[in-house]
Structure formats: C-alpha cells, structure tokens
Design a protein around this motif. Sequence first.
Motif, mmCIF file in Angstrom:
data_model
loop_
_atom_site.group_PDB
_atom_site.id
_atom_site.type_symbol
_atom_site.label_atom_id
_atom_site.label_comp_id
_atom_site.label_asym_id
_atom_site.label_seq_id
_atom_site.Cartn_x
_atom_site.Cartn_y
_atom_site.Cartn_z
ATOM 1 N N PRO A 1 0.817 -1.227 0.000
ATOM 2 C CA PRO A 1 0.000 0.000 0.000
ATOM 3 C C PRO A 1 0.848 1.273 0.000
ATOM 4 C CG PRO A 1 0.085 -0.910 2.211
ATOM 5 C CD PRO A 1 0.803 -1.895 1.322
ATOM 6 N N TRP A 2 1.511 1.546 -1.138
ATOM 7 C CA TRP A 2 2.331 2.758 -1.240
ATOM 8 C C TRP A 2 1.458 3.998 -1.080
ATOM 9 C CZ3 TRP A 2 6.876 0.674 -0.925
ATOM 10 C CH2 TRP A 2 7.173 -0.516 -1.597
ATOM 11 N N THR A 3 1.988 5.005 -0.398
ATOM 12 C CA THR A 3 1.228 6.248 -0.211
ATOM 13 C C THR A 3 1.488 7.247 -1.330
ATOM 14 O OG1 THR A 3 3.009 7.137 1.183
ATOM 15 C CG2 THR A 3 1.208 5.966 2.282
ATOM 16 N N SER A 4 2.526 7.009 -2.143
ATOM 17 C CA SER A 4 2.842 7.894 -3.262
ATOM 18 C C SER A 4 2.579 7.162 -4.570
ATOM 19 C CB SER A 4 4.305 8.336 -3.199
ATOM 20 O OG SER A 4 4.663 9.072 -4.356
ATOM 21 N N ALA A 5 1.951 7.859 -5.521
ATOM 22 C CA ALA A 5 1.605 7.229 -6.806
ATOM 23 C C ALA A 5 2.826 6.974 -7.674
ATOM 24 C CB ALA A 5 0.613 8.125 -7.555
ATOM 25 N N THR A 6 3.949 7.598 -7.352
ATOM 26 C CA THR A 6 5.146 7.445 -8.186
ATOM 27 C C THR A 6 6.028 6.280 -7.750
ATOM 28 O OG1 THR A 6 6.334 9.028 -6.785
ATOM 29 C CG2 THR A 6 5.202 9.908 -8.720
ATOM 30 N N THR A 7 5.785 5.728 -6.558
ATOM 31 C CA THR A 7 6.684 4.711 -6.012
ATOM 32 C C THR A 7 6.613 3.396 -6.772
ATOM 33 O OG1 THR A 7 6.492 5.690 -3.810
ATOM 34 C CG2 THR A 7 7.343 3.444 -3.937
ATOM 35 N N ALA A 8 5.422 2.857 -6.949
ATOM 36 C CA ALA A 8 5.285 1.553 -7.602
ATOM 37 C C ALA A 8 5.839 1.550 -9.031
ATOM 38 C CB ALA A 8 3.819 1.111 -7.597
ATOM 39 N N PRO A 9 5.496 2.545 -9.885
ATOM 40 C CA PRO A 9 6.057 2.542 -11.239
ATOM 41 C C PRO A 9 7.584 2.585 -11.256
ATOM 42 C CG PRO A 9 4.203 4.049 -11.105
ATOM 43 C CD PRO A 9 4.506 3.628 -9.716
ATOM 44 N N LEU A 10 8.169 3.399 -10.349
ATOM 45 C CA LEU A 10 9.628 3.500 -10.341
ATOM 46 C C LEU A 10 10.265 2.211 -9.834
ATOM 47 C CD1 LEU A 10 12.095 5.193 -10.865
ATOM 48 C CD2 LEU A 10 11.857 6.215 -8.593
ATOM 49 N N LEU A 11 9.675 1.584 -8.835
ATOM 50 C CA LEU A 11 10.220 0.323 -8.324
ATOM 51 C C LEU A 11 10.118 -0.789 -9.364
ATOM 52 C CD1 LEU A 11 9.030 0.239 -4.602
ATOM 53 C CD2 LEU A 11 11.294 0.784 -5.503
ATOM 54 N N THR B 1 19.257 5.790 -4.939
ATOM 55 C CA THR B 1 18.740 4.585 -5.582
ATOM 56 C C THR B 1 19.070 3.347 -4.751
ATOM 57 O OG1 THR B 1 18.994 5.590 -7.772
ATOM 58 C CG2 THR B 1 18.783 3.193 -7.688
ATOM 59 N N THR B 2 20.282 3.300 -4.203
ATOM 60 C CA THR B 2 20.669 2.181 -3.345
ATOM 61 C C THR B 2 19.758 2.088 -2.121
ATOM 62 O OG1 THR B 2 22.984 2.435 -4.038
ATOM 63 C CG2 THR B 2 22.567 1.161 -2.034
ATOM 64 N N ALA B 3 19.511 3.237 -1.492
ATOM 65 C CA ALA B 3 18.619 3.256 -0.324
ATOM 66 C C ALA B 3 17.203 2.847 -0.705
ATOM 67 C CB ALA B 3 18.617 4.652 0.296
ATOM 68 N N LEU B 4 16.739 3.332 -1.863
ATOM 69 C CA LEU B 4 15.381 3.015 -2.311
ATOM 70 C C LEU B 4 15.221 1.520 -2.560
ATOM 71 C CD1 LEU B 4 12.567 3.831 -3.257
ATOM 72 C CD2 LEU B 4 13.539 4.364 -5.504
ATOM 73 N N MET B 5 16.180 0.908 -3.258
ATOM 74 C CA MET B 5 16.093 -0.518 -3.545
ATOM 75 C C MET B 5 16.203 -1.352 -2.272
ATOM 76 S SD MET B 5 18.294 -0.789 -7.118
ATOM 77 C CE MET B 5 18.087 -2.567 -7.212
ATOM 78 N N SER B 6 17.027 -0.917 -1.324
ATOM 79 C CA SER B 6 17.165 -1.654 -0.060
ATOM 80 C C SER B 6 15.856 -1.625 0.720
ATOM 81 C CB SER B 6 18.288 -1.038 0.776
ATOM 82 O OG SER B 6 19.524 -1.060 0.081
ATOM 83 N N LEU B 7 15.259 -0.438 0.850
ATOM 84 C CA LEU B 7 13.993 -0.320 1.566
ATOM 85 C C LEU B 7 12.877 -1.084 0.863
ATOM 86 C CD1 LEU B 7 14.162 3.475 2.510
ATOM 87 C CD2 LEU B 7 14.275 1.539 4.096
ATOM 88 N N ALA B 8 12.870 -0.998 -0.480
ATOM 89 C CA ALA B 8 11.823 -1.678 -1.245
ATOM 90 C C ALA B 8 11.909 -3.184 -1.077
ATOM 91 C CB ALA B 8 11.930 -1.303 -2.722
ATOM 92 N N MET B 9 13.131 -3.737 -1.083
ATOM 93 C CA MET B 9 13.271 -5.181 -0.895
ATOM 94 C C MET B 9 12.802 -5.595 0.495
ATOM 95 S SD MET B 9 16.887 -6.053 -2.772
ATOM 96 C CE MET B 9 16.794 -7.772 -2.265
ATOM 97 N N GLY B 10 13.059 -4.731 1.498
ATOM 98 C CA GLY B 10 12.544 -5.027 2.838
ATOM 99 C C GLY B 10 11.027 -5.025 2.871
ATOM 100 N N CYS B 11 10.426 -4.040 2.179
ATOM 101 C CA CYS B 11 8.957 -3.969 2.114
ATOM 102 C C CYS B 11 8.377 -5.199 1.426
ATOM 103 C CB CYS B 11 8.531 -2.708 1.354
ATOM 104 S SG CYS B 11 8.676 -1.182 2.294
#
Length: 342
Positions: free
Chosen positions: A89-99, A298-308
């Motif tokens: 449940p991403w709160t930002s509409a841009t997160t899922a497309p970028l991930l 980008t490194t931080a984003l991918m790390s957090l996303a993999m945790g999610c």
Amino acid sequence: MEKVRNIEALSLLFTAGIAAGTALEGWFQPMWGGLLLCLVIVLALLRKEALVPPLFILLGCFCAINSSIVAAGWSLDLGRDSSFIDRIPWTSATTAPLLKALLTGDRSALDPGTVEMFRSSGASHLLALSGLHMGILYLIVNRLLWPFGKSVPMRYIRFSLIVSLSAVFTLYTGASPSLTRAFLFILINECLQLTGRERRPSRVLCLALFIQLVIDPQAIRSTGFQLSYLAMAGIFLLYPFLEKWYPGGLKYDPMRRLWQVFAMSISCQLFTAPLVWVRFHTFPRYFLLTNLFAIPATTALMSLAMGCLALGAAGLCPLFLVKATDAVCNALLWILGIIASM
C-alpha cells in the motif's frame, strides 16, 4: 597423469563436449546449464592438470546447451509480471512505477515526464537494468549474510545463495548483456573466494568477457554489452590511480568517500563517453552530480523496497517502512528534477 598441453587434444576434448551437449540439449534446462557453468569455472580456477580433460569436455557441453537456450530466446522475463509490487500500500503514486523499473525492468507504468527527467539529468542508466542494479542487490545480500560468519559450511551456503539469487534475477529480468556480465563477475569472484585464489580484476574482466562471448557471440554487437565492459575497464584500470590522488588521512574520512564517488564516475565516463557520443550524439553534462546524489538514493530506495516486499509477502510489512520507501522515492525524483532543470 600425462600432461595435456597440445591444442589437438584440447580441441578434441572440447568437440566431445559439444557433441555431448548437442545430444543432451533437449533434456537440459537453463538451471542445469547454470550449474554446469559453475562447475566449469570452479574446475578452471583449481588449475589441476588432471582436471583439464573434464574441464574442456564440460565447457564444450555447456556451450552446446547454452546455444540452444539462446537460440530459443528462453527468458522468464519477470518484467511482464510485476504485480507483486502493487500489493504494497504505497502512499505515493510514483513509487510503484519506479520500483517496477528498478527491480524488474518494467517501465510501462512510468509517465513520459519522469522518463524525460531521468534522461535530461543523465540518469537514464538507472532505469535500464544493468550491472549497477545487480551490484546493489549483491551488496544487500552480502550485508544480510555477514552476521552469520565465515565458517566453512557458511562459505558454501553463502556461495550457493548469492550465485543462485543472482542467476534468478538475471534470468527473470531478461538476461540483458550488461546483467549477464554482472552475473559472471559475481560468479567468478565467488568461485575465487570459495577456492581461496587471488582475485585480479583484469583477469576477472577477461574471463567474463571470454565466457559471455562463448555463450552468445552476437552479444558483442549490443551497445549495452560494449558500454558495460568499457565502464568496468575504466573502473579497473583508471579508478585505482584516481583514488590514490586523495592524500592519506583518516580511514573513514567523509571527503575521501566523496572523492571515491567522483573518481568512480570519472573513470566510467571517460571510458564510455566516446561510444555514447558515437551512438547517441550526446553527453551527460552533470553526471558527477547525478552519480553523487542519485546512486546513493537509488541504493537506499532498492534496499527499503526489498525489505517492504519481503515483509509484505509474509504479511508483516510495517507502515513506517512503506512511508520511508515513499519518502526516498520522492527525494530521488526531486534530486533528478533539480539536476534536469539546470
């Protein structure tokens, strides 16, 4: 055992492997081909004279099997099924497309404005799955396994996990030439570490180049293939000299870290810039700023996303982790927006 040194004997052994692989290609699956490649590299690194005959037979067998896989265009292509990212449940509409673009290579959900912003800021390479993404994932897995120590059983477990996860990511995302190169680098380095052999970057580069061209000779025509190896050549050949320019001092000097990022970016750009200009007639003017800020984000984003994604699959993903991922995603886009507007 009599030493096997003449080219005739090696050619016959390789031909025997080709014949065996051709006969078995209908039975072998890509997973077995990958395991066979691991065995070939381990035997090559051991450098035992008695292992030369089986090494060349296995190498020929692998080449024959892989040629049928490449010819069939085999790929799991996870980028066509990235719906698992939408389950969070991403709160930002841009997160899922970028991930989806960063983790699976699926850019279909990105709006044209975002794609243009990446291009204008010189960050297009972040949207195209490459060795950078594989390297980030490799670092994440390495850090997760670090607390378990370096015992002999753990070394084999670590090798198996890292190589298998890297292979799955490469295959599921389409096995582009740059990702294949990154996987071979990881495989060779892990084999060297497992067998206790010295890791020389230039030898790793040449061995990966040889194996990849044996697997798919047509890869040499790919711009991604050419840029990937040129960038690594810059890192291996130029970066060590640039990095030494910084005066000695504290081990964890933040300015040294900053200079290392600059030296890495300059090394890659100097080696790839001529080809980029010839192929695309462009040059990223602000590549230093982009790499300085965008790659850590980008490194931080991918790390957090993999945790999610990992916790979400178990139904345990906390809301604060989702919000943190959204925040980093928005920060990355904000940084690129500023650079693109310069």
